[in-house]
Design a protein around this motif. Sequence first.
Motif, PDB file in Angstrom:
ATOM      1  N   UNK A 234       0.844  -1.189   0.000  1.00  0.00           N
ATOM      2  CA  UNK A 234       0.000   0.000   0.000  1.00  0.00           C
ATOM      3  C   UNK A 234       0.881   1.241   0.000  1.00  0.00           C
ATOM      4  N   UNK A 235       0.255   2.376  -0.287  1.00  0.00           N
ATOM      5  CA  UNK A 235       1.017   3.631  -0.401  1.00  0.00           C
ATOM      6  C   UNK A 235       0.541   4.618   0.660  1.00  0.00           C
ATOM      7  N   UNK A 236       1.471   5.114   1.460  1.00  0.00           N
ATOM      8  CA  UNK A 236       1.198   6.192   2.413  1.00  0.00           C
ATOM      9  C   UNK A 236       1.841   7.459   1.855  1.00  0.00           C
ATOM     10  N   UNK A 237       1.055   8.491   1.708  1.00  0.00           N
ATOM     11  CA  UNK A 237       1.573   9.778   1.244  1.00  0.00           C
ATOM     12  C   UNK A 237       1.531  10.756   2.405  1.00  0.00           C
ATOM     13  N   UNK A 238       2.668  11.393   2.705  1.00  0.00           N
ATOM     14  CA  UNK A 238       2.715  12.332   3.834  1.00  0.00           C
ATOM     15  C   UNK A 238       3.290  13.663   3.395  1.00  0.00           C
ATOM     16  N   UNK A 276       1.880  -3.302   5.391  1.00  0.00           N
ATOM     17  CA  UNK A 276       0.642  -3.239   6.178  1.00  0.00           C
ATOM     18  C   UNK A 276       0.353  -1.777   6.473  1.00  0.00           C
ATOM     19  N   UNK A 277      -0.544  -1.205   5.682  1.00  0.00           N
ATOM     20  CA  UNK A 277      -0.770   0.230   5.750  1.00  0.00           C
ATOM     21  C   UNK A 277      -1.256   0.711   7.105  1.00  0.00           C
ATOM     22  N   UNK A 278      -2.219   0.015   7.713  1.00  0.00           N
ATOM     23  CA  UNK A 278      -2.783   0.451   8.988  1.00  0.00           C
ATOM     24  C   UNK A 278      -1.724   0.458  10.094  1.00  0.00           C
ATOM     25  N   UNK A 301      -3.501   4.633   0.494  1.00  0.00           N
ATOM     26  CA  UNK A 301      -4.213   4.212  -0.721  1.00  0.00           C
ATOM     27  C   UNK A 301      -3.529   3.005  -1.331  1.00  0.00           C
ATOM     28  N   UNK A 302      -4.260   2.357  -2.253  1.00  0.00           N
ATOM     29  CA  UNK A 302      -3.644   1.303  -3.051  1.00  0.00           C
ATOM     30  C   UNK A 302      -2.758   1.956  -4.104  1.00  0.00           C
TER      31      UNK A 302
END
Length: 328
Positions: A234-238, A276-278, A301-302
């Motif tokens: 998954x993708x985390x954008x910050x 694991x995004x969460x 997001x995916x």
Amino acid sequence: MEKQVVVIQDLKKYFPSKQGPVKAVDGVDLRVESGEIFGFLGPNGAGKTTVLRILTTLLVQDSGDAFVAGLDVKKEPNKVRSHIGYVSQSGGVDRPATGKENLILQGQLYGMNTAAATARAEELIRLLDLSEFADRIVNTYSGGQRRRLDVALGLMNRPTVLFLDEPTIGLDPQNRANLWEQIKKLQQEGTTIFLTTHYLDEADALCDHIAIIDNGRIVAEGTPEELKKQIAGECITIGIDNFEEKAPEIIPLLKKFAFMREVNQDGDHLRLYVDDGAKAISEVLELLGKQEITLKNITLSAPSLDDVFLRKTGRSLRDLNAKEGKEK
């Protein structure tokens, strides 16, 4: 090449400039299968339209080979034109005439007699749901109605391949969605469609196969799902305050996490590709707090086609499009 209706091999087209040759198309290889919707994705100036103009015989390549419906576009341009439909970005309608009159004229230009052209026009009016406005002067059409008429004009000669250059550019979301439905309907009727676009959602929603072009070269190719699977997890954008100062400090720390697959810088944001995004968000937030870094925004997001483009080119196609829109 029976099932491959478009074949391109080492295609090149350079344009002269004061700074030296501009390599608009620099060694492109492509295959388009019969019956598919093929998407040519990339930012403005990447080479999409140049390739399209070569395939539609409007421009001659410097070197390499291009075949459409088994015909050499350089050696047999007239035969190629009889097998293709082409809808440019600007369209080609006669605005003082009605939609139906435009269609009949187009058929006559292809050598049809009036009866045959009229019958084909009425068929396309039904197919593309033009009946509500087909007898009105084109000057009264909305942008979406005019674009649907453009597509109908490209279909008058029952082409083997329909080429669409940025078919939904300038349309509002409702008209874009409507035209997408019409394009899918054409595929169901057996038409092979080759479209250029710089809209990520359009390529993802419509296309069976995609090639991404940047600076005249193909940088990725496959189905939308195949391309997105290249970006695992998954993708985390910050976004963080004082990005230029804080990013070099935080990136090495983020890369130490066991769940972290990849960290990319995208303008003033970081994209983190994780397993694991969460769980990852919780630990990323904890790290930012310990480092006293102020978080501006965060999303999970995916992976998207924009993530693919970013990995292949180091730039975000979504941001390039937004920048171009502001400059206009």
